[in-house]
Scaffold this active site. Structure first.
Site, short mmCIF file in Angstrom:
data_model
loop_
_atom_site.label_atom_id
_atom_site.label_comp_id
_atom_site.label_asym_id
_atom_site.label_seq_id
_atom_site.Cartn_x
_atom_site.Cartn_y
_atom_site.Cartn_z
N LYS A 11 -10.78 -13.85 30.29
CA LYS A 11 -12.09 -13.24 30.55
C LYS A 11 -12.04 -12.39 31.82
O LYS A 11 -11.28 -11.45 31.88
CB LYS A 11 -13.15 -14.34 30.62
CG LYS A 11 -13.02 -15.43 29.56
CD LYS A 11 -13.13 -14.90 28.14
CE LYS A 11 -13.06 -16.06 27.14
NZ LYS A 11 -12.80 -15.66 25.79
N ASP A 67 -14.77 -25.88 34.64
CA ASP A 67 -14.44 -24.62 33.97
C ASP A 67 -15.16 -23.53 34.77
O ASP A 67 -16.37 -23.38 34.70
CB ASP A 67 -14.91 -24.67 32.52
CG ASP A 67 -14.58 -23.39 31.75
OD1 ASP A 67 -14.34 -22.35 32.39
OD2 ASP A 67 -14.57 -23.43 30.50
N TYR A 92 -18.44 -24.48 26.58
CA TYR A 92 -17.70 -23.62 25.65
C TYR A 92 -17.47 -24.41 24.36
O TYR A 92 -16.84 -25.46 24.38
CB TYR A 92 -16.39 -23.16 26.28
CG TYR A 92 -15.48 -22.52 25.27
CD1 TYR A 92 -15.91 -21.40 24.54
CD2 TYR A 92 -14.23 -23.03 24.99
CE1 TYR A 92 -15.11 -20.83 23.58
CE2 TYR A 92 -13.42 -22.45 24.02
CZ TYR A 92 -13.87 -21.35 23.32
OH TYR A 92 -13.07 -20.79 22.36
N ARG A 124 10.86 -21.75 30.14
CA ARG A 124 9.80 -22.71 29.84
C ARG A 124 9.94 -23.83 30.87
O ARG A 124 10.67 -24.74 30.63
CB ARG A 124 9.96 -23.31 28.44
CG ARG A 124 8.69 -23.98 27.92
CD ARG A 124 8.95 -24.98 26.81
NE ARG A 124 9.49 -26.19 27.39
CZ ARG A 124 10.58 -26.81 26.94
NH1 ARG A 124 11.27 -26.35 25.94
NH2 ARG A 124 11.02 -27.90 27.53
#
Ligand code: PLP
Length: 382
Positions: free
Chosen positions: A200, A175, A102, A50
């Protein structure tokens, strides 16, 4: 190295060769922890997963290259990437965002970001005058854009709006999920940051949830804060998902080309259909943003379109109920075609007309897709 065309960058996953084995496919590194050198240093650059994992590197290199950015960061989802940008601002900051965007991000902005102290102005970003009026010089820190925007595919002028935002002292983030960098490169048009739901088109096989941010520059205030947010907050991508994303990226150009061709064909055909009131697709000259899209988008108008079905909400839902080949499902950007009634998903605050069906056009034979939709439209009328 010579500057490579996007197709080459994609097909070769940024030219990967494994120094240990000669393997040409980037390996999957599942380790959460990495060995220290005897003197306690981490010379190989990895300490804890991480957020440092070598499996991220090919996808981040490809995305930074495709967008023409200085650096890319993967996130656990598109929403984790988008919200990291807003979290990098401070309570009291003012942001301007599109009215049509969105819906999940609009909901988060209106519910969570405002509760946390951001002042959010929703504006029609297809109108530069409206954006100009909403910008507050010295107070607006960010202009967020999405173009073509979900689910009406409204087109906003990234270059003109970036000039306005910069003159007011605000950064611009775009975006770029729907066009992908193959059709639009926001950083070339003046934007500072690009965001992707890599769930996507970038992955393209509907089997990974992932997000990404790309920056024009790594200095300045916001990018180091975004890096810290990913590291400290821990919204990281798992190595298996990162590996699948790199694999999906290798065929992005082929999949997107198929989707754009099929979408154009469908849009032209459906706009002649007596059961279709209107087709919303930036590739059609009848679309409000067509001229701008033709200038701003290169090589196609994307694989997303919406239809307004004659007969209102009931007829739209009945059409969706009668498809066989198209899948009634949310999301977009996979090789399989999906269709969805948006208003019932987005709720009463949605800008989606009640009779709108959103179509994510895949890579199937376009004749099969047309035949299935036409028979669903006919069945809905009966
Ligand atoms: N941006 C756009 C345009 C989207 O369509 C979506 C998801 O549908 C997102 C962002 C959010 O991405 P994710 O679902 O990967 O969090």
């Amino acid at each position: 190295m010579m500057e490579l065309r996007p197709e080459t960058l994609l097909a070769q996953a940024a030219g990967f060769e494994d120094p240990a084995t000669g393997g040409l496919i980037p390996p999957l590194q599942p380790s959460t922890t990495f060995l220290r050198d005897p003197d306690n240093a981490y010379r190989r650059g990895f300490d804890y997963a991480r957020d440092r994992n070598p499996t991220y590197q090919p996808a981040e290199a490809v995305l930074a290259g495709l967008e023409g950015g200085a650096e890319a960061l993967l996130f656990s989802s598109g929403m984790a990437a988008a919200t990291a940008v807003f979290q990098a601002l401070r309570p009291g900051d003012h942001v301007v965002v599109p009215e049509v965007m969105y819906w999940g991000l609009r909901k988060w902005l209106l519910e969570t970001a405002t509760a946390w102290g951001l002042e959010v102005a929703l504006v029609d970003t297809t109108e530069p005058e409206a954006v100009h009026a909403a910008l507050r010089p010295g107070r607006t820190r960010l202009l967020w854009l999405e173009t073509p925007a979900n689910p009406t595919w409204a087109v906003s002028d990234i270059a003109a709006l970036s000039e306005l935002a910069h003159a007011a002292g605000a950064l611009v983030a775009v975006d770029n999920t729907v066009p992908t960098p193959l059709l639009t490169r926001p950083l070339d048009l003046g934007a500072d940051l690009v965001m992707h739901s890599a769930t996507k088109y970038l992955n393209g096989h509907s089997d990974v949830v992932a997000g990404a941010l790309v920056t024009r520059r790594t200095d300045g205030e916001i990018w180091p804060r975004i890096r810290t947010i990913r590291h400290d907050g821990g919204a990281i991508l798992g190595p298996f998902e990162a590996w699948l994303l790199t694999r999906g990226l290798r065929t992005l150009h082929l999949r997107l080309r198929a989707a754009c061709g099929n979408a154009m064909h469908l849009a032209a055909r459906l706009q002649e259909h007596p059961r279709v009131e209107r087709v919303l697709y930036p590739g059609l000259p009848t679309h409000k943003g067509h001229t701008l899209a033709a200038r701003q988008m290169q090589g196609g108008f994307g694989g997303m379109l919406s239809i307004l079905v004659q007969g209102g909400e009931q007829a739209a839902v009945a059409t969706a109920a009668n498809v066989r080949l198209w899948k009634r499902a949310t999301s977009l950007g996979g090789v399989e075609s999906l269709l969805e009634h948006r208003a019932s998903i987005e709720g009463p605050s949605s800008p989606a007309p009640a009779n709108l069906l959103r179509l994510s056009v895949g890579a199937e034979d376009v004749g099969d897709l047309i035949a299935d939709l036409e028979s669903a439209l006919a069945a809905a009328e009966a």
